[in-house]
Design a protein around this motif. Structure first.
Motif, PDB file in Angstrom:
ATOM      1  N   ASP A 102       0.866  -1.176   0.185  1.00 53.64           N
ATOM      2  CA  ASP A 102      -0.162   0.040  -0.071  1.00 53.64           C
ATOM      3  C   ASP A 102       0.885   1.347  -0.048  1.00 53.64           C
ATOM      4  N   HIS A 111       0.902   3.811   1.837  1.00 52.30           N
ATOM      5  CA  HIS A 111       1.055   4.607   3.090  1.00 52.30           C
ATOM      6  C   HIS A 111       1.760   3.581   4.124  1.00 52.30           C
ATOM      7  N   HIS A 143       1.758   0.151   8.637  1.00 52.93           N
ATOM      8  CA  HIS A 143       0.717   0.548   7.554  1.00 52.93           C
ATOM      9  C   HIS A 143      -0.423   1.668   8.417  1.00 52.93           C
TER      10      HIS A 143
HETATM   11 MN    MN Z   1      -4.152   0.970   3.120  1.00 50.99          MN
END
Ligand code: MN
Ligand code: LR7
Length: 579
Positions: free
Chosen positions: A228, A230, A363
């Motif tokens: 992802d 972030h 995350h």
């Molecule tokens: Mn995410």
């Protein structure tokens, strides 16, 4: 100051997961909070505690604990070392104002170095583990839509700074048609300093599934690593993932997903022995391995953990193997369900999904998606899930639809698209059945095929229903008679073979009909409890106040207004499997 935040409920969109998080203070080994242990059996899910190399020679060098941020540029910077950062209360308004840009503390994130250090949260033994010199190289793929600048950069820097250069082929940023200007030229300019970073831009909003496919299509590494946009990859995160694939190319390793606080941006470690699971209707969650299982398999905190499903966003997979599996179903839109699809596909078609505790990535869990869905969010996700259910769940798809998704069966309302290719693929790969998956990979999953079954006893008549020559009548209850056996299904049908109970039109009559999942009139609401109570059978389609009723002589069946204490309206099955 203590930054312990135990038992945090992490709610990520419509996934309600509990991740048990605690402070990163390594000096406090008890910081990780105990998770309640469900009494579940896991006998068939053999844990592969083999760090064996399946014919290959053992590894030769210790995991490279590369961390150029060990001695960070600015040790006093806000959020340095993954510490909780505080914002003065005078800045609260500013924090609130910027929150919706990413549904986390965007204001604070901007103050934190994009290459901050974070605590090495790996179990002690991980630094001693041996891995091979000739591991496959990987392409790291980040897809994003309107990601916050500072977190996107921090994600990229964490990969650049903490991956052995010879194993990092490239970083591919797939821009899923973002609208923010800063993610165009300014991003190109910034990333031009890093030769390994490539940016591809989609001409339309495709959603994360097709965006990942676009990234994979141009990837040059032998392994694909999806992340992802972030995240912060921790020390030594990459080699343990690649080592696992090196040992067996059908293994799909995932890092432990730690938590970067959406509020103070602190890096928090999570409990050990967590695995990815799902509940009906295909809702992802985390659950702790039971103690007995850990003991039985002599597991230590650094052993790989077999997972029935993966969270979805963070994993490595052999590129060739990814394509052998048919990659993702490209018919899945925007967000959601692809983690179920790839998980079922991997397990049912000969692979394995594992969490590798020596690999850890933080995350930011956000309360809401910070981007727009081109179509309705709920409809998008449930349509994706229905595609997965239709292709992979076999007869168990009734459990999916039966948990609140009946409406998806009406093809006039929901068009789930063409599935021919996906069904063909499953045949071509000669994948196992979903029953096999439940028995071998997720045996502690509760998946009764019907809600209730057996004889149907009427409390007033004190006899049981029997189907004789297309007619229902009452007989003395007799378990040995097949004509008296009925099912109450997830479709809320009361049926024997393919004959279903039905009201006659919207009146008071009763009829039998051929079963058909799409017909709402065949659904009966029956409070199926495990109690010895007989309950109403409500003809929902007629009205929620109309019940199946036996005539006082036990010679007729009709639909009448429900009455709380009318014994002739009370029905009881022999066995109840589910609430
Ligand atoms: Mn995410
Ligand atoms: O249309 C989109 N296009 C995109 O490029 C929608 C999203 N995206 C990008 C987005 O910018 C982000 O980088 O795709 C990535 C994932 O989207 P998120 O961060 O909004 O998803 P999430 O973290 O809420 O959700 C999890 O479930 C998703 C289901 O489709 C994906 O599998 C995500 O990758 C996944 N995230 C994780 O597994 C991290 C741990 C969360 C848990 C549990």
């Amino acid at each position: 100051p203590s930054i312990i935040e135990a038992d945090k409920n992490v709610v990520s969109n419509n996934k309600t997961e509990e991740k048990h998080v605690s402070a990163t203070t390594k000096s406090d080994p008890n910081a990780a909070k105990e998770t309640p242990k469900p009494a579940i059996k896991l006998q068939a899910a053999e844990h592969s505690k083999d760090n064996s190399t399946a014919g290959r020679k053992p590894g030769v060098h210790k995991v490279i604990s590369l961390d150029v941020t060990d001695t960070p540029r600015d040790a006093n910077a806000v959020g340095q070392f993954g510490q909780a950062a505080l914002v003065a209360s005078s800045e609260d308004a500013e924090v609130r104002k910027r929150w919706d840009e990413g549904h986390f503390n965007v204001y604070l994130s901007e103050k934190i170095p994009v290459d901050r250090a974070i605590p090495d949260t790996r179990p002690e033994m991980c630094a001693q583990n041996l891995v091979h010199d000739d591991l496959p190289s990987t392409s790291v793929i980040f897809c994003f839509v309107d990601e916050v600048w500072s977190t996107l950069l921090r994600s990229v820097h964490s990969v650049l700074n903490r991956s052995p250069p010879h194993l990092l082929k490239e970083i591919i940023l797939v821009d899923d048609f973002s609208t923010k200007d800063i993610l165009k030229e300014p991003l190109d300019k910034y990333m031009s300093k890093f030769p390994k970073v490539r940016i591809i831009r989609l001409k339309e909003r495709e959603g994360l599934i097709r965006a990942r496919l676009a990234g994979a299509a141009v990837a040059k590494g032998e392994v694909l690593t999806f992340l992802d946009s972030h995240v912060e990859c921790n020390v030594g995160w990459l080699e343990p993932l690649l080592e696992r694939i090196y040992q067996d190319r059908k293994k799909v390793p995932c890092p432990v997903i730690e938590v970067i606080s959406d509020k103070d941006m602190s890096y928090m470690l999570v409990d050990n022995f967590q695995r990815g699971i799902f509940k009906w209707p295909l809702v992802f969650g985390w659950s702790a391995l039971p103690d007995e299982y850990i003991k039985k398999h002599n597991m230590t905190i650094s052993d790989p953990i077999r997972c029935p499903v993966m969270a979805g966003g963070l994993f490595s997979i052999d590129k060739k193997y990814f394509y052998e599996l048919g990659a993702y179903d490209p018919g899945l839109d925007v967000w959601g369900g692809e983690n179920m699809e790839i998980s079922f596909k991997i397990w049912m078609c000969g692979g394995e999904i594992e969490i590798i505790p020596c690999s850890r990535v933080g995350h930011i869990f956000r309360g809401q998606n910070p981007y727009k869905f081109p179509k309705d969010r709920q409809k998008t996700v449930e349509r994706n899930l229905a595609r997965v259910a239709e292709v992979w769940l076999d007869e168990y798809k009734d459990l999916f639809y039966g948990h609140g998704y009946h409406h998806l069966l009406d093809k006039k309302v929901t068009d789930i698209g063409n599935l021919t290719e996906q069904i063909e693929l499953r045949k071509r790969l000669k994948c196992n059945s979903f029953k096999w998956y439940l028995e071998n990979v997720y045996p502690d999953m509760n998946a009764p095929l019907v809600k209730a079954e057996g004889l149907i006893f009427n409390r007033g008549v004190r006899k049981c229903l029997a189907l004789q020559k297309d007619r229902l009548l009452f007989e003395t209850c007799d378990l040995s008679k097949q004509s008296q056996h009925f099912n109450y299904t997830w479709m809320r049908h009361v049926r024997q073979q393919d004959i279903c109970f039905a009201p006659q039109g919207k009146g008071n009559g009763f009829a039998l009909q051929l079963c058909d999942n799409t017909k709402a009139e065949l659904r009966w609401f029956h409070k199926s409890s495990n109690s010895a109570l007989a309950e109403h059978l409500i003809a929902e389609y007629v009205s929620h106040h109309m019940c199946l009723e036996a005539g006082a002589q036990g010679d007729t069946l009709r639909i009448g207004p429900c009455e709380p204490s009318n014994a002739f309206q009370k029905w009881q099955f022999t066995h109840y499997h589910a609430q």
